[in-house]
Design an enzyme around this catalytic site. Structure first.
Site, PDB file in Angstrom:
ATOM      1  CG  ASP A  12       2.281   1.245  -2.460  1.00 27.06           C
ATOM      2  OD1 ASP A  12       2.034   0.268  -1.747  1.00 27.06           O
ATOM      3  OD2 ASP A  12       2.832   1.167  -3.575  1.00 27.06           O
ATOM      4  CG  ASN A  61       8.081  -2.555  -5.458  1.00 30.70           C
ATOM      5  OD1 ASN A  61       7.262  -2.061  -4.695  1.00 30.70           O
ATOM      6  ND2 ASN A  61       8.070  -2.295  -6.753  1.00 30.70           N
ATOM      7  CG  HIS A  62       9.184   2.069  -5.123  1.00 32.45           C
ATOM      8  ND1 HIS A  62       9.635   2.996  -6.025  1.00 32.45           N
ATOM      9  CD2 HIS A  62       8.217   1.369  -5.764  1.00 32.45           C
ATOM     10  CE1 HIS A  62       8.956   2.891  -7.144  1.00 32.45           C
ATOM     11  NE2 HIS A  62       8.088   1.918  -7.023  1.00 32.45           N
ATOM     12  CG  ASP A  87       6.312   0.602  -2.773  1.00 30.84           C
ATOM     13  OD1 ASP A  87       7.409   0.044  -2.519  1.00 30.84           O
ATOM     14  OD2 ASP A  87       5.696   0.413  -3.829  1.00 30.84           O
ATOM     15  CG  HIS A 110       5.056  -3.756  -1.149  1.00 29.11           C
ATOM     16  ND1 HIS A 110       4.443  -2.559  -0.851  1.00 29.11           N
ATOM     17  CD2 HIS A 110       5.395  -3.686  -2.456  1.00 29.11           C
ATOM     18  CE1 HIS A 110       4.425  -1.797  -1.933  1.00 29.11           C
ATOM     19  NE2 HIS A 110       5.003  -2.446  -2.924  1.00 29.11           N
ATOM     20  CG  HIS A 132       3.204  -4.165  -5.425  1.00 30.27           C
ATOM     21  ND1 HIS A 132       4.273  -3.335  -5.664  1.00 30.27           N
ATOM     22  CD2 HIS A 132       3.384  -5.212  -6.256  1.00 30.27           C
ATOM     23  CE1 HIS A 132       5.041  -3.871  -6.585  1.00 30.27           C
ATOM     24  NE2 HIS A 132       4.527  -5.003  -6.973  1.00 30.27           N
ATOM     25  CG  HIS A 147       4.748   5.526  -3.911  1.00 32.47           C
ATOM     26  ND1 HIS A 147       6.000   5.049  -4.237  1.00 32.47           N
ATOM     27  CD2 HIS A 147       3.888   4.502  -4.137  1.00 32.47           C
ATOM     28  CE1 HIS A 147       5.898   3.811  -4.655  1.00 32.47           C
ATOM     29  NE2 HIS A 147       4.636   3.437  -4.596  1.00 32.47           N
TER      30      HIS A 147
HETATM   31 MN   LIG Z   1       5.155  -1.404  -4.853  1.00 29.72          MN
END
Ligand SMILES: [Mn+2]
Lengths: 852, 467
Positions: free
Chosen positions: B55, B115-116, B83, B258, B332, B57
């Site tokens: 990730d 998932n983001h 992500d 992920h 994740h 982010h």
């Molecule tokens: Mn995630």
């Protein structure tokens, strides 16, 4: 506190909510208890059910009232810091227990408070801090003092008090000018560090103060000299003192509101520019909420100001010569509507009502046709916000326009979608059309409003023109407008080549096909007739010949959507017009490459095979048998052919059962959509419903819900139906599991090759198949016994087939598997995104803390 | 941006300075990315060497630090496991930079979906608001979300070496254990950002006999017959636990995804049967791949996230065995050490956002896999190549030895007649009955970028204001 005893410490299961931006935010599920800390203090604690060491909530019960009990299972209150909180209990008893506890504690605390009036200052025992009167010589001392104080919560609190009480900030600011005159970089850097620390104390009063007219320039002046960038000097003062940034479209007479507008802008500037790099989350949050509250106040004031609104909307009359002013007015209204999204429902309804009465719809018409794309974007933004707020209302206005023979908004949108050149605006137009025609998008907000304020609702409704049914609105659309919308698609007929589509056309067609997909799902009856009469399916199929792969994909999606509807009509359309021809062409063109188009094709055929859609299977095999036979890199097509053969011969062979992805199902409803979402986990679906029922306050017994804390499934897969009904396909369910996943131990792995050759699976399947449906509680009780039985049964095979036994035993405990929260669904691609009250319980704190 | 790479290079330079590029350029990059991504399979095949990242982010400056530590594109091949956006303040710059690099060096960087990368999630967790703030309209967000729908769901790394070439660096001052000798078969190395060696572990050859006789192993990781890994391995690893093989044996492939596994997916080929071009659904295989987490349980469990599942060691081992994988790499979940191996090194979590959310205090890691010189036994299966050699990764051939009949109904035990049986039968003989050696794994651990490397604030202030 002797009089108050903690409530019986049985575990009260509860959901914790926090109100954020007008949405109840789910902070998690846990167990609630009340504890008495000492004479003056009692608390409510909620420990996470996933991780009992983690507190979801720890709140001191205050003596002031402000606790409310609602609907037997809900307690709502406001925290000391102003946050609205709620506890939603699983059981009314649990709620009542905590509620009694709160009441007892409160009456006890109130009694104590009368005894001595001092109790307010409890906890105020932080040793005070005193900083010297600032001058350039003692800046290092001040900085060090502050740094030391800053390191403890108590120190921060004391520092905050001192700064505010002593008006310390204005005393610092003259030093900036002095240091600049002396060109003393070190002093300027110190002042900057001090100022950063002050702001990051994260105290609302300090932050509100630093953006006031008197000090703002001094404060950002200090912040221009960041010691982290000794070679740079920012120009915040120049930027913020530039008055021209403020566009006052209509003069705002109220001085306090004007001030608030400036404060808001400065707060935003602090957040996005000055502090962007160093902001921590709490300060970020404080800035955001200050901005939000200011904006709400401003908008509330303006929308209620009749004179102001009259002048604002008057700008759009032909008498106004200044085009720039008109543009600014649109952008102004757009900002108001954006802010309105976070208003309470009735305040928002009031705002839109006032805007509409003053001519908002004309403004939208004006903006949508503006030559400047940014104004068109603003216009669609306003429209989408309005539809989101109350689609029924917008439709009723459109209806009225139709009756008055003026051009309805729908037609404007359609025309614009067709000719729009800005691809972003085009996408927005397509979305707006979808929401407008979404029969499910009525007026969620108005309905929510209705619950809280029926009189108001009646008033709003009463002022509207007669409210036509959504249905007749949609009917009117199909009668009058749909043809215009899809004309370009229809015009494809007879087009010799698809190789020369312009970028605009490609974009338009993909929007049109997406809108059409939306329509066939939402307006099944009317869209069918329309598609038939316009022969649109064939036109969409034509798009698959274009070279643009994403458009091919979109067209393919249309057919996937049709087939997914399990609708004879659509299936017939496809087979009668031989529309599998282009789909197979894509398949053959792409196979066996592993790419998106190929996967999308495979998924389509997998779906047909899995759902065993007989007319399509028949059509495919009768027309393309040889072609399909040649596709052997997946066994989907072989299976399709087998299906066909089985359909036309008595099913003498069990060959089907051996295919590698075999998931047999003659009843689509049972196993529908296994791979691509949809209806796959039957067991889960059921659990979902139960979960909802629970939170809707159902009294039904929830067997074992508390056990669902961390359900552990030894078995194969949660996707299995709970009970294996005794039918011939008894073991299909295991296949759904994708065969896999039995919890295979190394032993079973090592012997897997042998065991699978022997028919040892059959006893298991048989046992599975013979277990009649039964109540889960009974089942759970019997689990152990069953396991023993099975073990006994299987011992013949000579291997410990732990996998099978445990998977069987688990068909019962699967019932305990519940999705605690499902992501709230939103309309398909509809409109601008809305703040949905998502409840994805992210663990917080600790290692799992921020994971996602 | 039409004129070759120069405009694109300009955009990359601008983004590297953490300055957003104009909306029309975003649109063009997104369109180009879409053309590339549509050609990728749901599981894209990637050749070692490659550096696997978790990730990001929106922590742009930490992404820069990642490139500093791991090497720049295109010198290093990267695989990002999703992500990219949300939570951090620079989701836009981070994602667009990665996307521009993808368009500029398509073979050097692989992006898969997290998932983001979803409309719904970004609306709640920051990316949507960020786009709105930086561009004044949601158009850029729309363009990005459109690209999200095209991102692959997973990647399969092939040709990774089972042993590492030892890094030529000094031991880290923090190192307290004996480094494995340079002439041993290095299985794991952990380096800090200064290229100092924190740990180095050789493959434990005493395990060889175990791996040949799996029947002596217990299903439980805590079994006495298996050395308990946790107390000898370095932070984050369960080093020394993986089985070994003879030198030079190519390891299995590494699946990168992920979140994790899905109860609906037992073979990697089944992932191919998904139509991924959609918003991440709330349930189903695609959802699970992006949302699930490994956990210390048996079998499958309910995920507290409300989407995806929890899955235990048995699931992972079975899946790896069946798909001839030596390792699953996923992201994740925040791990304080940056990476965490679980289940006897059959799965690893890689987390690449240091001091997550600017406050979690964790370090980040990336995972480097080296190329196997001999590179035998695997044939690329993706993107346009027809067929493959025996044992290669062609669709359908990498099914385990026992899938077709395991659940056959009574009477159909000896599957026949449809050709599958033959193919599978043949494979039964060729798949060795032991776990694949894990790839040699070099973890580079790094901390959040220091303040002074973060550059001047680059956010474009709101130009005019009405309210
Ligand atoms: Mn995630």
């Amino acid at each position: 506190m002797a009089l108050v005893s903690a409530p019986a410490n049985d575990r009260k299961r509860v959901k914790v909510y926090e109100l954020k931006n007008n949405d109840w935010f789910d902070r998690g599920t846990g167990f609630c208890k009340g504890i008495v800390v000492n004479q003056e203090e009692a608390k409510i604690l909620v420990a996470s059910e996933d991780d009992p060491t983690r507190q979801l909530l720890e709140t001191k019960i205050s003596k002031d009232d402000g606790y409310q009990k609602q609907q037997d299972t809900l307690i709502v209150w406001t925290e000391q810091n102003g946050t609205d909180m709620a506890l939603s209990f699983q059981e009314p008893e649990g709620c009542a227990g905590i509620w009694d506890f709160v009441n007892e504690v409160q009456s006890r605390l109130q009694a104590l408070a009368q005894d001595d009036g001092l109790s307010d200052d409890i906890g105020d025992n932080v040793s005070p801090i005193i900083l010297p009167l600032p001058d350039l010589s003692n800046l290092p001392e001040i900085e060090n003092h502050m740094r030391a104080a800053n390191s403890t919560p108590g120190g921060r609190e004391a520092l905050t008090k001192f700064i505010l009480a002593q008006d310390y900030i204005p005393k610092l600011l003259p030093l900036v000018d002095m240091a600049e005159d002396l060109e003393s970089a070190s002093d300027l850097h110190r002042l900057c560090s001090i100022m950063k620390m002050l702001i990051l104390l994260n105290d609302t009063a300090i932050i509100e103060y630093v953006v006031t007219d008197e000090v703002i320039l001094g404060v950002v002046g200090a912040l221009e000299y960041d010691p982290d960038f000794p070679l740079h000097k920012a120009n915040h003062r120049q930027y913020l003192s530039d008055e021209s940034k403020f566009k006052e479209v209509v003069k705002i007479e109220d001085q306090s509101i004007r001030k608030r507008i400036h404060y808001t802008y400065r707060l935003q500037y602090l957040k996005d520019v000055v502090l962007a790099r160093i902001l921590d989350d709490p300060t970020f949050g404080v800035l955001n909420s200050l901005i939000y509250f200011h904006q709400v106040d401003i908008v509330q004031h303006l929308q209620a100001n009749a004179a102001f609104l009259k002048e604002l909307f008057g700008i759009f009359s032909p008498k106004e010569p200044n085009l720039q002013r008109k543009k600014d007015a649109v952008l102004f209204i757009q900002q108001c509507c954006a802010i309105a999204k976070s208003l309470q429902a009735n305040a928002r309804a009031q705002l839109y009502q006032n805007f509409i009465n003053n001519g908002l719809l004309d403004v939208i018409h004006y903006a949508l046709k503006h030559q400047d794309a940014s104004v068109r974007v603003a216009g669609t933004d306003i429209l989408v916000a309005l539809i989101d707020h109350d689609a029924l209302m917008v439709r009723s206005y459109i209806f009225k326009a139709i009756q008055e023979k003026s051009k309805p908004l729908t037609d404007t949108l359609i025309e614009l979608l067709l000719i729009e050149v800005d691809l972003g605006v085009k996408a927005q137009m397509a979305d707006a059309i979808k929401i407008l025609l979404d029969p499910n998008a009525n007026s969620a907000s108005i309905e929510a409003l209705g619950r809280t304020n029926n009189d108001f609702l009646a008033k709003v409704r009463g002022s509207l023109p007669s409210m036509p049914q959504t249905d007749s609105f949609i009917q009117n659309f199909y009668d009058e407008s749909a043809r215009k919308l899809f004309q370009p698609l229809k015009d494809l007929e007879g087009r010799p080549s698809m190789n020369d589509l312009s970028i605009q056309e490609v974009s338009l067609f993909s929007h049109l096909v997406e809108v059409l997909c939306f329509f066939i799902r939402q307006h099944s009856y009317r869209s069918k007739y329309f598609i038939l009469s316009e022969n649109l399916a064939a036109r969409v199929a034509q798009l698959m010949e274009c070279p643009e792969k994403h458009l091919k994909l979109t067209a393919l999606k249309y057919f996937r959507t049709c087939i997914g509807l399990h609708d004879e009509f659509h299936n017939r359309q496809i087979t009668q017009h031989n529309l599998f021809e282009p789909i197979l062409k894509i398949l053959f063109d792409t196979m066996p490459r592993d790419n998106l188009l190929n996967s999308a094709c495979l998924e389509l055929f997998e779906f047909i095979r899995r759902e065993n859609i007989k007319p399509i299977v028949t059509h495919l095999v009768q027309n393309y048998r040889e072609k399909l036979q040649a596709i052997i890199y997946v066994d989907t097509f072989q299976t399709l052919i087998l299906r066909y053969d089985q359909m036309h011969e008595p099913p003498t062979t069990q060959e089907l059962e051996n295919s590698f992805t075999s998931v047999e199902s003659d009843t689509p409803a049972r196993n529908g959509g296994i791979v691509n979402g949809g209806k796959w986990g039957q067991g889960l679906k059921e659990a979902d419903a139960e979960e909802e029922a629970y939170f809707n306050g159902s009294d039904d017994e929830d067997d074992g819900l508390p056990n669902a804390v961390k359900p552990v499934l030894n078995g194969t897969s949660p996707a299995r139906p709970l009970v294996n009904y005794p039918d011939e396909d008894g073991d299909d369910d295991m296949d759904i599991l994708a065969t896999s996943a039995p919890s295979i131990s190394p032993q079973t792995m090592s012997t897997a090759t042998q065991t699978q050759e022997t028919p040892t699976t059959s006893p298991t399947s048989k046992v599975n198949a013979l277990i009649p449906p039964e109540r889960i509680s009974e089942k759970r009780r019997r689990e152990d016994d069953e396991e023993d039985e099975l073990l006994a049964n299987l011992s013949n095979s000579g291997t410990k087939r732990r996998a099978s036994t445990s998977s069987n035993a688990n068909s019962g405990s699967l019932r305990g598997l519940r999705r605690k929260n499902s992501i709230a669904s939103t309309k398909d691609g509809g409109g601008g995104p809305k703040k949905i009250s998502l409840s994805i319980p992210l663990k917080s704190g600790g290692e799992g803390g921020e994971d996602d | 941006m039409s004129s070759g790479g120069s405009d694109l290079d300009k955009a990359i330079a601008q983004l590297r300075a953490c300055r957003p590029i104009p909306e029309n350029q975003v649109r063009e990059v997104c369109y180009k990315a879409r053309e590339l991504l549509i050609e990728e399979g749901n599981v894209v095949t990637v050749d070692a060497p490659v550096t696997i990242c978790g990730d990001i982010h929106g922590q742009f400056h930490d992404l820069m630090e990642l490139f500093r530590v791991g090497g720049d594109v295109p010198d290093t091949n990267y695989l990002f496991m999703g992500d990219f956006v949300d939570r951090g303040f620079y989701s836009l710059e981070s994602f667009l930079l990665l996307l521009c690099l993808k368009v500029r060096y398509p073979d050097r960087i692989t992006l898969i979906r997290g998932n983001h990368e979803s409309r719904q999630i970004t609306t709640v967790y920051g990316f949507y608001d960020e786009c709105l703030r930086k561009y004044g309209s949601a158009n850029v967000w729309r363009h990005c979300c459109e690209v999200f729908d095209y991102l692959a769901l997973g990647a399969l790394v092939i040709g990774a070496s089972t042993t590492l070439t030892p890094t030529d660096g000094p031991p880290a001052p923090t190192n307290t254990t004996q480094l494995a000798p340079l002439d041993s078969e290095i299985e794991i190395e952990t380096l800090n950002a200064a290229n100092e060696i924190m740990y180095r572990y050789a493959r434990d050859s005493s395990q060889a006999s175990n791996s040949q006789q799996p029947s002596t192993q217990s299903p439980s990781a805590s079994s006495p017959t298996i050395p308990t890994p946790s107390n000898i391995g370095p932070a984050g690893t369960s080093a020394t636990s993986s089985s070994s093989g003879s030198p030079g044996t190519p390891g299995g492939a590494i699946l990168c995804v992920h979140g994790g596994l899905s109860p609906l997916i037992d073979t990697i080929d089944k992932i191919r049967l998904l139509d991924r071009k959609q918003e991440v659904p709330h349930e189903g295989a695609m959802c699970d791949l992006l949302w699930s987490d490994p956990d210390e349980i048996d079998g499958w469990g309910l995920s507290p996230r409300g989407a995806g599942f929890l899955f235990g060691a048995d699931i992972v081992k079975c899946f790896n065995y069946k798909n001839d994988l030596s390792l699953i790499a996923r992201a994740h979940q925040l791990v304080m050490e940056g990476f965490k191996e679980m289940f006897e090194s059959s799965i690893v979590t890689v987390w690449s956002a240091p001091n997550y959310c600017y406050r979690c205090g964790n370090v980040a890691a990336i995972l480097e896999l080296e190329e196997d010189g001999s590179n035998a036994g695997f044939v690329r299966r993706s993107n346009g190549e027809r067929g493959a050699g025996a044992g290669g990764w062609i669709l359908g051939s990498n099914v385990g030895p026992n899938t077709s009949n395991r659940h056959s109904s009574p009477g159909a035990g000896n599957g026949n007649g449809n050709g599958n049986a033959n193919r599978l039968g043949a494979l039964t003989d060729s798949v060795p009955q032991r776990r694949r050696d894990g790839p040699g794994r070099r973890y580079r651990v790094f901390e959040a970028a220091p303040q002074d490397s973060r550059g001047m604030p680059a956010k474009k202030p709101v130009a005019d204001y009405f309210l």
